[in-house]
Design a protein around this motif. Structure first.
Motif, PDB file in Angstrom:
ATOM      1  N   HIS A 155       0.841  -1.264  -0.072  1.00 24.83           N
ATOM      2  CA  HIS A 155      -0.184   0.149  -0.012  1.00 24.83           C
ATOM      3  C   HIS A 155       0.900   1.357  -0.182  1.00 24.83           C
ATOM      4  CE1 HIS A 155      -3.173   2.697   1.117  1.00 24.83           C
ATOM      5  NE2 HIS A 155      -3.966   1.732   1.140  1.00 24.83           N
ATOM      6  N   MET A 156       0.313   2.323  -0.632  1.00 26.08           N
ATOM      7  CA  MET A 156       1.172   3.471  -0.690  1.00 26.08           C
ATOM      8  C   MET A 156       0.953   4.163   0.553  1.00 26.08           C
ATOM      9  SD  MET A 156       2.524   4.544  -3.714  1.00 26.08           S
ATOM     10  CE  MET A 156       2.463   6.225  -3.016  1.00 26.08           C
ATOM     11  N   ALA A 157       2.371   4.761   0.976  1.00 26.49           N
ATOM     12  CA  ALA A 157       2.397   5.287   2.451  1.00 26.49           C
ATOM     13  C   ALA A 157       2.543   4.357   3.717  1.00 26.49           C
ATOM     14  CB  ALA A 157       1.409   6.324   2.521  1.00 26.49           C
ATOM     15  N   ALA A 158       2.770   3.235   3.204  1.00 33.13           N
ATOM     16  CA  ALA A 158       2.787   2.252   4.186  1.00 33.13           C
ATOM     17  C   ALA A 158       4.311   1.449   4.180  1.00 33.13           C
ATOM     18  CB  ALA A 158       1.771   1.006   4.063  1.00 33.13           C
ATOM     19  N   VAL A 159       4.733   0.577   5.162  1.00 32.87           N
ATOM     20  CA  VAL A 159       5.984   0.136   5.354  1.00 32.87           C
ATOM     21  C   VAL A 159       6.282  -0.655   4.127  1.00 32.87           C
ATOM     22  CG1 VAL A 159       6.314   0.353   7.725  1.00 32.87           C
ATOM     23  CG2 VAL A 159       5.352  -1.747   6.657  1.00 32.87           C
ATOM     24  N   VAL A 160       5.354  -1.291   3.414  1.00 29.12           N
ATOM     25  CA  VAL A 160       5.852  -2.110   2.042  1.00 29.12           C
ATOM     26  C   VAL A 160       5.049  -1.265   1.010  1.00 29.12           C
ATOM     27  CG1 VAL A 160       5.530  -4.166   0.846  1.00 29.12           C
ATOM     28  CG2 VAL A 160       5.947  -4.160   3.310  1.00 29.12           C
ATOM     29  N   GLU A 161       5.588  -0.443   0.263  1.00 25.96           N
ATOM     30  CA  GLU A 161       5.038   0.354  -0.691  1.00 25.96           C
ATOM     31  C   GLU A 161       5.563  -0.094  -2.027  1.00 25.96           C
ATOM     32  OE1 GLU A 161       4.413   5.107  -0.590  1.00 25.96           O
ATOM     33  OE2 GLU A 161       6.561   4.508  -1.596  1.00 25.96           O
ATOM     34  N   THR A 162       6.954   0.346  -2.236  1.00 28.01           N
ATOM     35  CA  THR A 162       7.578   0.058  -3.656  1.00 28.01           C
ATOM     36  C   THR A 162       7.699  -1.320  -3.910  1.00 28.01           C
ATOM     37  OG1 THR A 162       9.710  -0.139  -2.609  1.00 28.01           O
ATOM     38  CG2 THR A 162       8.788   2.179  -2.949  1.00 28.01           C
ATOM     39  N   GLU A 163       8.320  -1.485  -5.279  1.00 23.17           N
ATOM     40  CA  GLU A 163       8.477  -2.894  -5.757  1.00 23.17           C
ATOM     41  C   GLU A 163       9.476  -3.482  -5.087  1.00 23.17           C
ATOM     42  OE1 GLU A 163       9.398  -5.110  -9.835  1.00 23.17           O
ATOM     43  OE2 GLU A 163       9.134  -3.023 -10.036  1.00 23.17           O
ATOM     44  N   ALA A 164      10.542  -2.877  -4.639  1.00 19.95           N
ATOM     45  CA  ALA A 164      11.604  -3.275  -3.833  1.00 19.95           C
ATOM     46  C   ALA A 164      11.430  -3.599  -2.400  1.00 19.95           C
ATOM     47  CB  ALA A 164      12.660  -2.322  -3.869  1.00 19.95           C
ATOM     48  N   GLU A 165      10.566  -2.936  -1.730  1.00 19.45           N
ATOM     49  CA  GLU A 165       9.975  -3.156  -0.391  1.00 19.45           C
ATOM     50  C   GLU A 165       9.315  -4.368  -0.507  1.00 19.45           C
ATOM     51  OE1 GLU A 165      10.022   1.228   1.603  1.00 19.45           O
ATOM     52  OE2 GLU A 165       8.171   0.562   0.484  1.00 19.45           O
ATOM     53  N   LEU A 166       8.226  -4.695  -1.532  1.00 20.10           N
ATOM     54  CA  LEU A 166       7.647  -6.105  -1.593  1.00 20.10           C
ATOM     55  C   LEU A 166       8.537  -7.069  -2.133  1.00 20.10           C
ATOM     56  CD1 LEU A 166       4.746  -7.211  -1.687  1.00 20.10           C
ATOM     57  CD2 LEU A 166       4.399  -6.734  -4.160  1.00 20.10           C
ATOM     58  N   ASP A 167       9.445  -7.054  -2.856  1.00 20.56           N
ATOM     59  CA  ASP A 167      10.300  -8.144  -3.114  1.00 20.56           C
ATOM     60  C   ASP A 167      11.141  -8.483  -1.871  1.00 20.56           C
ATOM     61  OD1 ASP A 167       9.514  -8.005  -5.897  1.00 20.56           O
ATOM     62  OD2 ASP A 167      11.425  -6.909  -6.339  1.00 20.56           O
ATOM     63  N   ALA A 168      11.580  -7.491  -1.034  1.00 25.55           N
ATOM     64  CA  ALA A 168      12.107  -7.837   0.167  1.00 25.55           C
ATOM     65  C   ALA A 168      11.171  -8.603   1.193  1.00 25.55           C
ATOM     66  CB  ALA A 168      12.530  -6.546   0.849  1.00 25.55           C
ATOM     67  N   PHE A 169       9.991  -7.994   1.312  1.00 20.31           N
ATOM     68  CA  PHE A 169       9.055  -8.602   2.219  1.00 20.31           C
ATOM     69  C   PHE A 169       8.562  -9.917   1.621  1.00 20.31           C
ATOM     70  CE2 PHE A 169       4.487  -9.806   2.820  1.00 20.31           C
ATOM     71  CZ  PHE A 169       4.374  -9.493   4.241  1.00 20.31           C
ATOM     72  N   MET A 170       8.453 -10.304   0.357  1.00 18.91           N
ATOM     73  CA  MET A 170       7.947 -11.506  -0.342  1.00 18.91           C
ATOM     74  C   MET A 170       9.354 -12.483   0.173  1.00 18.91           C
ATOM     75  SD  MET A 170       5.157 -11.560  -0.969  1.00 18.91           S
ATOM     76  CE  MET A 170       4.653 -12.708  -2.250  1.00 18.91           C
ATOM     77  N   ALA A 171      10.584 -12.098  -0.122  1.00 18.51           N
ATOM     78  CA  ALA A 171      11.817 -12.855   0.062  1.00 18.51           C
ATOM     79  C   ALA A 171      11.811 -13.562   1.426  1.00 18.51           C
ATOM     80  CB  ALA A 171      12.832 -12.073  -0.309  1.00 18.51           C
ATOM     81  N   ALA A 172      11.491 -12.628   2.538  1.00 15.06           N
ATOM     82  CA  ALA A 172      11.518 -12.883   3.787  1.00 15.06           C
ATOM     83  C   ALA A 172      10.559 -13.677   4.398  1.00 15.06           C
ATOM     84  CB  ALA A 172      12.044 -11.559   4.697  1.00 15.06           C
ATOM     85  N   SER A 173       9.391 -13.412   3.822  1.00 18.74           N
ATOM     86  CA  SER A 173       8.100 -14.085   4.489  1.00 18.74           C
ATOM     87  C   SER A 173       7.891 -15.506   3.739  1.00 18.74           C
ATOM     88  CB  SER A 173       6.902 -13.289   4.125  1.00 18.74           C
ATOM     89  OG  SER A 173       6.513 -12.946   2.642  1.00 18.74           O
ATOM     90  N   GLY A 174       7.038 -16.102   4.300  1.00 17.47           N
ATOM     91  CA  GLY A 174       6.409 -17.485   3.576  1.00 17.47           C
ATOM     92  C   GLY A 174       5.378 -17.646   3.186  1.00 17.47           C
ATOM     93  N   PRO A 175       4.831 -18.789   2.421  1.00 14.71           N
ATOM     94  CA  PRO A 175       3.622 -19.169   1.854  1.00 14.71           C
ATOM     95  C   PRO A 175       2.463 -18.983   2.974  1.00 14.71           C
ATOM     96  CG  PRO A 175       4.617 -21.145   2.279  1.00 14.71           C
ATOM     97  CD  PRO A 175       5.578 -20.131   2.415  1.00 14.71           C
ATOM     98  N   GLY A 176       2.526 -18.775   4.262  1.00 13.50           N
ATOM     99  CA  GLY A 176       1.604 -18.736   5.210  1.00 13.50           C
ATOM    100  C   GLY A 176       0.802 -17.129   5.160  1.00 13.50           C
ATOM    101  N   ILE A 177       1.653 -16.243   4.383  1.00 16.87           N
ATOM    102  CA  ILE A 177       0.818 -15.023   4.068  1.00 16.87           C
ATOM    103  C   ILE A 177       0.790 -14.776   3.003  1.00 16.87           C
ATOM    104  CG2 ILE A 177       3.063 -13.982   4.446  1.00 16.87           C
ATOM    105  CD1 ILE A 177      -0.447 -12.606   5.349  1.00 16.87           C
ATOM    106  N   PRO A 178      -0.156 -15.103   2.026  1.00 20.70           N
ATOM    107  CA  PRO A 178      -0.499 -14.749   0.675  1.00 20.70           C
ATOM    108  C   PRO A 178      -0.645 -13.310   0.517  1.00 20.70           C
ATOM    109  CG  PRO A 178      -2.011 -16.413   1.492  1.00 20.70           C
ATOM    110  CD  PRO A 178      -1.464 -15.728   2.660  1.00 20.70           C
ATOM    111  N   LEU A 179      -0.641 -12.882  -0.657  1.00 15.94           N
ATOM    112  CA  LEU A 179      -0.296 -11.543  -1.388  1.00 15.94           C
ATOM    113  C   LEU A 179      -1.607 -11.264  -2.110  1.00 15.94           C
ATOM    114  CD1 LEU A 179       1.427  -8.915  -1.912  1.00 15.94           C
ATOM    115  CD2 LEU A 179       2.196 -10.372  -3.979  1.00 15.94           C
ATOM    116  N   LEU A 180      -2.058  -9.922  -1.786  1.00 16.12           N
ATOM    117  CA  LEU A 180      -2.994  -9.256  -2.480  1.00 16.12           C
ATOM    118  C   LEU A 180      -2.207  -8.322  -3.635  1.00 16.12           C
ATOM    119  CD1 LEU A 180      -6.255  -7.374  -1.416  1.00 16.12           C
ATOM    120  CD2 LEU A 180      -4.772  -6.115  -2.949  1.00 16.12           C
ATOM    121  N   PHE A 181      -2.357  -8.476  -4.914  1.00 16.82           N
ATOM    122  CA  PHE A 181      -2.012  -7.522  -5.563  1.00 16.82           C
ATOM    123  C   PHE A 181      -2.678  -6.461  -6.087  1.00 16.82           C
ATOM    124  CE2 PHE A 181      -1.257  -6.385 -10.290  1.00 16.82           C
ATOM    125  CZ  PHE A 181       0.235  -5.829 -10.050  1.00 16.82           C
TER     126      PHE A 181
END
Length: 305
Positions: A155-181
């Motif tokens: 989400h804009m203005a949140a801690v996971v906003e940019t593509e790079a932040e999302l990539d980092a979040f996804m790399a460090a998280s697991g399938p237990g937290i699915p993604l809303l695109f």
């Protein structure tokens, strides 16, 4: 392949900018979206929290609840506190057979503060992002164990906003937290929407088909203007009325075999962009691109029987 089309009530009533709200009832909101062709609606502030009250309203409108936002605070608050707050929502969503709860991080976020310019949003260090992602994975696994999966909303203005932040979040998280695109939020953040789908399609469980007006976004002064300023200026709109190529976006999902909800979430001033008209524009465009991509769009609303 099958798909379902839903809407968010944010086109009718904005939870953060009350002045961008139409004076219509929940029943009228559902009636309008259903008349435009949508079979689902995400939860908004005028929805009841008692399933005994909500179910007859949904049944009468022939609409199913297709999701809803939970304001999570796991970036700066304990797991236990978030579990306590989400527990009643889990029970409600289970009772009305919703597909998921949308997790939106509001901890350390400036998305709801009109006094905070976009450029001042919080950024996590690499170690903070890893810890946050691990916590979200644990929380997502716990919610799924309770019978209701989450879908994580970048989400804009949140801690996971940019593509790079999302990539980092996804790399460090697991399938237990699915993604809303969310196509609109990723485009607003400067990301490559098609590349994000390529990189993370295996975890995407819910899709927001939010369009953007790039002329509005490109004209922002991010050192002075906030996310809510951008909303008020008309940064977002429905597919078919903005700058994104939803033909390419939907085709990308079809290529990966995604089946599920595509939800129009387009917060605008309803006095300028009439919600019913916008719903009709969005539905027409989505039907065009989804048919071209080989999707069969389900027409049944509230489950029969």
């Amino acid at each position: 392949m099958k798909a379902k089309l839903g809407m968010s009530p944010i086109a009718w009533w904005n939870d953060d900018l009350v002045e961008l709200s139409d004076d219509v009832s929940l029943e009228e909101c559902l009636r309008q979206s259903r008349s435009a062709g949508f079979t689902g609606m995400e939860k908004g502030r005028r929805f009841p929290d008692d399933p005994a009250v909500m179910l007859p309203i949904l049944r009468a409108a022939d609409v199913t609840l297709c999701g809803g936002w939970f304001s999570g605070t796991l970036v700066n608050e304990e797991l236990a506190a978030n579990k306590d707050r989400i527990a009643p929502m889990i029970e409600l969503f289970k009772a009305v057979d919703a597909p998921c709860i949308v997790y939106g991080e509001v901890g350390r976020s400036i998305q709801g503060d009109r006094s905070k310019p976009l450029a001042t949003k919080a950024k996590l260090s690499a170690d903070e992002m890893k810890a946050y992602a691990r916590t979200l994975t644990e929380f997502g696994e716990w919610c799924a164990e309770q019978g209701m999966p989450l879908s994580y909303h970048h989400h804009m203005a949140a801690v996971v906003e940019t593509e790079a932040e999302l990539d980092a979040f996804m790399a460090a998280s697991g399938p237990g937290i699915p993604l809303l695109f969310d196509a609109g939020h990723m485009a607003f953040a400067g990301g490559d929407v098609l590349r994000v789908i390529d990189n993370h399609h295996a975890r995407i469980s819910h899709v927001h088909v939010k369009d953007v007006r790039m002329n509005v976004i490109n004209g922002l002064d991010r050192t002075r203007q906030s996310f809510l300023d951008a909303v008020a200026l008309g940064a977002f709109t429905v597919p078919g009325d903005g700058s994104l190529d939803f033909g390419a976006i939907v085709q990308k999902f079809a290529d990966y075999g995604y089946e599920g909800w595509f939800v129009v979430e387009a917060e605008q001033d309803p006095t300028i962009n009439t919600p019913l008209k916008m719903a009709q524009v969005g539905h027409k465009e989505l039907m065009r691109v989804m048919t071209a991509a080989g999707y069969t769009v389900e027409t049944q609303g509230f489950p029969k029987g």
